[in-house]
Design an enzyme around this catalytic site. Structure first.
Site, PDB file in Angstrom:
ATOM      1  N   SER A 130      85.350-129.944 -46.864  1.00  0.00           N
ATOM      2  CA  SER A 130      84.997-130.603 -45.736  1.00  0.00           C
ATOM      3  C   SER A 130      85.903-130.227 -44.315  1.00  0.00           C
ATOM      4  O   SER A 130      86.935-129.992 -44.662  1.00  0.00           O
ATOM      5  CB  SER A 130      85.222-132.110 -45.804  1.00  0.00           C
ATOM      6  OG  SER A 130      84.853-132.729 -44.720  1.00  0.00           O
ATOM      7  N   LYS A 184      83.242-135.950 -52.733  1.00  0.00           N
ATOM      8  CA  LYS A 184      82.833-135.391 -51.502  1.00  0.00           C
ATOM      9  C   LYS A 184      81.580-136.092 -50.879  1.00  0.00           C
ATOM     10  O   LYS A 184      81.340-136.519 -49.765  1.00  0.00           O
ATOM     11  CB  LYS A 184      82.602-133.749 -51.611  1.00  0.00           C
ATOM     12  CG  LYS A 184      81.784-133.187 -50.433  1.00  0.00           C
ATOM     13  CD  LYS A 184      82.676-133.329 -49.302  1.00  0.00           C
ATOM     14  CE  LYS A 184      82.242-132.417 -48.179  1.00  0.00           C
ATOM     15  NZ  LYS A 184      80.767-132.454 -47.566  1.00  0.00           N
ATOM     16  N   HIS A 187      82.629-139.274 -49.570  1.00  0.00           N
ATOM     17  CA  HIS A 187      83.357-138.882 -48.035  1.00  0.00           C
ATOM     18  C   HIS A 187      82.171-138.760 -47.103  1.00  0.00           C
ATOM     19  O   HIS A 187      82.133-139.301 -46.146  1.00  0.00           O
ATOM     20  CB  HIS A 187      84.017-137.464 -48.288  1.00  0.00           C
ATOM     21  CG  HIS A 187      84.275-136.819 -46.849  1.00  0.00           C
ATOM     22  ND1 HIS A 187      83.326-136.085 -46.276  1.00  0.00           N
ATOM     23  CD2 HIS A 187      85.496-136.533 -46.222  1.00  0.00           C
ATOM     24  CE1 HIS A 187      83.716-135.734 -45.141  1.00  0.00           C
ATOM     25  NE2 HIS A 187      85.038-135.836 -45.239  1.00  0.00           N
ATOM     26  N   ASN A 188      81.169-138.160 -47.498  1.00  0.00           N
ATOM     27  CA  ASN A 188      79.864-137.997 -46.644  1.00  0.00           C
ATOM     28  C   ASN A 188      79.226-139.389 -46.183  1.00  0.00           C
ATOM     29  O   ASN A 188      78.784-139.573 -45.129  1.00  0.00           O
ATOM     30  CB  ASN A 188      78.995-136.930 -47.185  1.00  0.00           C
ATOM     31  CG  ASN A 188      79.528-135.576 -47.116  1.00  0.00           C
ATOM     32  OD1 ASN A 188      80.707-135.280 -46.929  1.00  0.00           O
ATOM     33  ND2 ASN A 188      78.547-134.753 -47.236  1.00  0.00           N
ATOM     34  N   GLU A 191      81.536-141.070 -43.671  1.00  0.00           N
ATOM     35  CA  GLU A 191      81.280-140.353 -42.620  1.00  0.00           C
ATOM     36  C   GLU A 191      79.793-140.526 -41.754  1.00  0.00           C
ATOM     37  O   GLU A 191      79.858-141.088 -40.779  1.00  0.00           O
ATOM     38  CB  GLU A 191      80.934-138.797 -42.631  1.00  0.00           C
ATOM     39  CG  GLU A 191      80.644-137.902 -41.469  1.00  0.00           C
ATOM     40  CD  GLU A 191      80.423-136.519 -41.947  1.00  0.00           C
ATOM     41  OE1 GLU A 191      79.229-135.759 -41.987  1.00  0.00           O
ATOM     42  OE2 GLU A 191      81.164-135.741 -42.820  1.00  0.00           O
TER      43      GLU A 191
END
Length: 487
Positions: A130, A184, A187-188, A191
């Site tokens: 990222s 991940k 995480h997205n 986001e």
């Protein structure tokens, strides 16, 4: 031999090129290959000129120039392209070689590939990357998962190229098989939530307070100096200052309001549903992007339903404006905490379910630099899980609880201000409802359970007799008895 590289990379998109330059800059000779060979030639002759980078024209020569055990990074499109690339490499690979999937693969695909390759004696590391183009070049946040011994072999490179913060490189081993890509993915999702919250606050300033882009930029720039300090707030302030050279308007004002998505937000919501974790802030962000895509329908509906008339009718004075801006600041911070709380709860449940043993404190730490959701807030999240590794929800941490409760009044004022003016704030509202639901000792689902038992005999438990287990009531018979007694 002179042309032996320490590591290789396949996929010379912008991310691939920049990651290769990052690796080379940190002293590791790297071989690169791309299906379109002209990209290899252009890269080697251009940005990679005079760098310790070897350009290869086919898979066989690429594999041949790698030091054993071979370490190969894949930065190709998630899905079939990953499987196809691995299939082309396999005939030339040997036991002990390591493939590192640095794309946005679904964690279940990573689990499958890791099992299949392990049977052939080859290791797969699924590593989230990222930070976008700049992060890839100067230091991303890296989220690796897979075989621990295989990770140890790439660890020196991963630690060298990762973003560096006060407590170390932004990379840590997260756990077996798909752990890295799961983190991940979450995480997205966070986001998505973060971006939607910022967009809603911007919209309230724009429509509810009649502020032009440049003035909104100044507010975000000021907020970025305090507890809201983050990469996304920083770039928002910068975006809002840019002028369109054609119209001389703020560039953001001439961009069509249709948001794209690559699927990772949807994966986060799907995984949360499967694991029984509620992530309403993130879900709302996903829904908002979907609604934005219905642009033509919204133009027609705005005429039929009176679109912007409500927000334009209620002008505010300077005192009210100051109060609303303060309320929006606190609402944004409290809602961001909810978004992170939901994401961390999902990582915890995923870790427990798949037996990954992910360190939540370390997960937060490696997001402090390099990645898109990097923020001052993450140090407090790291500390919260360092204090209590089994913390069931971030909002239950003493420090976060104190702050969020102190912001509650302003949080409600911000949401009410938007709702009264017909300005949609789905993520801010969902975050507040999440907070209210989480702290409610009693919710109305006692009625839901009664309804379910009435029409489908789905049973329920009693608050005054928990040891009796699940029970079913013949509701119709009880109603008849009551009717007889009444008569």
């Amino acid at each position: 031999m002179a042309d032996t590289a320490k590591i290789g990379l396949i996929g010379l998109g912008v991310m691939g090129e920049n990651l290769a330059l990052n690796i080379a800059r940190n002293g590791y000779k790297i071989a690169v290959y791309n299906r379109s060979v002209d990209k290899v030639d252009a890269f080697v002759a251009g940005h990679a000129k005079d760098q310790p980078i070897i350009g290869c024209r086919d898979e066989k020569s690429f594999v041949a120039c790698l030091e054993k055990p071979r370490k190969i990074i894949l930065l190709v499109k998630a899905g079939d392209a990953v499987d196809q690339t691995i299939a082309k490499l396999l005939p030339d690979l040997e036991k002990g070689d390591i493939i590192i999937d640095g794309g946005n693969s679904h964690f279940t695909d990573t689990q499958r590939r890791e099992r299949e390759l392990k049977e052939k004696g080859i290791f797969l590391i699924g590593s989230g990357v990222s930070g976008g183009e700049e992060g890839a070049l100067w230091g991303p946040s890296l989220m690796p998962g897979g075989d621990k011994s295989a990770y140890e072999q790439i660890k020196p490179i991963w630690e060298a190229i990762a973003a560096q913060v006060n407590d170390g490189p932004c990379v840590t081993y997260l756990g077996p098989d798909g752990a890295g890509h799961f983190v991940k993915m979450v995480h997205n999702g966070i986001e998505y939530g973060d971006m939607q919250l910022i967009a809603e606050v911007y919209d309230v300033m724009r429509r509810g307070l009649s502020m032009p882009a440049r003035e909104i930029a100044d507010v975000f720039e000021e907020w970025n100096k305090g507890i809201l300090n983050s990469f996304l707030i920083e770039i928002t302030a910068k975006i809002l200052t840019v002028v369109d050279p054609e119209t001389k308007k703020a560039l953001v004002d001439v961009i069509l309001d249709k948001a794209g998505q690559k699927g990772t937000g949807k994966w986060t919501s799907e995984s949360a549903l499967e694991l029984g974790i509620t992530i309403p802030t993130i879900d709302s962000a996903l829904t908002a992007r979907g609604l934005s895509a219905m642009h033509a329908m919204r133009q027609e509906a705005s005429k039929i339903l009176g679109g912007d008339s409500v927000s334009n009718e209620k002008a505010v004075d300077s005192k009210t404006k100051t109060e609303v801006l303060r309320a929006l600041h606190d609402a944004l911070y409290a809602s961001k905490v909810c978004s992170y709380a939901q994401g961390m709860a999902l990582i915890k449940e995923g870790s427990d379910h798949y037996k990954w043993n992910i360190d939540l404190s370390e997960s937060a730490r490696i997001w402090k630099g390099g990645c898109i959701i990097r923020a001052e807030l993450l140090e407090k999240i790291r500390a919260a899980f360092a204090r209590r590794a089994d913390l069931p929800n971030l909002l239950m941490d003493t420090d976060f609880a104190k702050t969020v409760v102190s912001f509650e009044e302003h949080w409600r004022k911000a949401v009410i201000f938007a709702v009264e003016r017909g300005i949609p704030v789905p993520a801010l509202s969902a975050s507040l409802a999440y907070f209210d639901s989480l702290r409610s000792a009693a919710l109305p689902q006692n009625l839901t359970q009664a309804q379910r038992d009435f029409f489908g005999a789905h049973t329920y438990e009693r608050v005054d007799a928990p040891d009796r287990g699940f029970m079913h009531t013949d509701w119709i018979s009880l109603m008849k008895e009551k009717a007889v007694a009444k008569s």
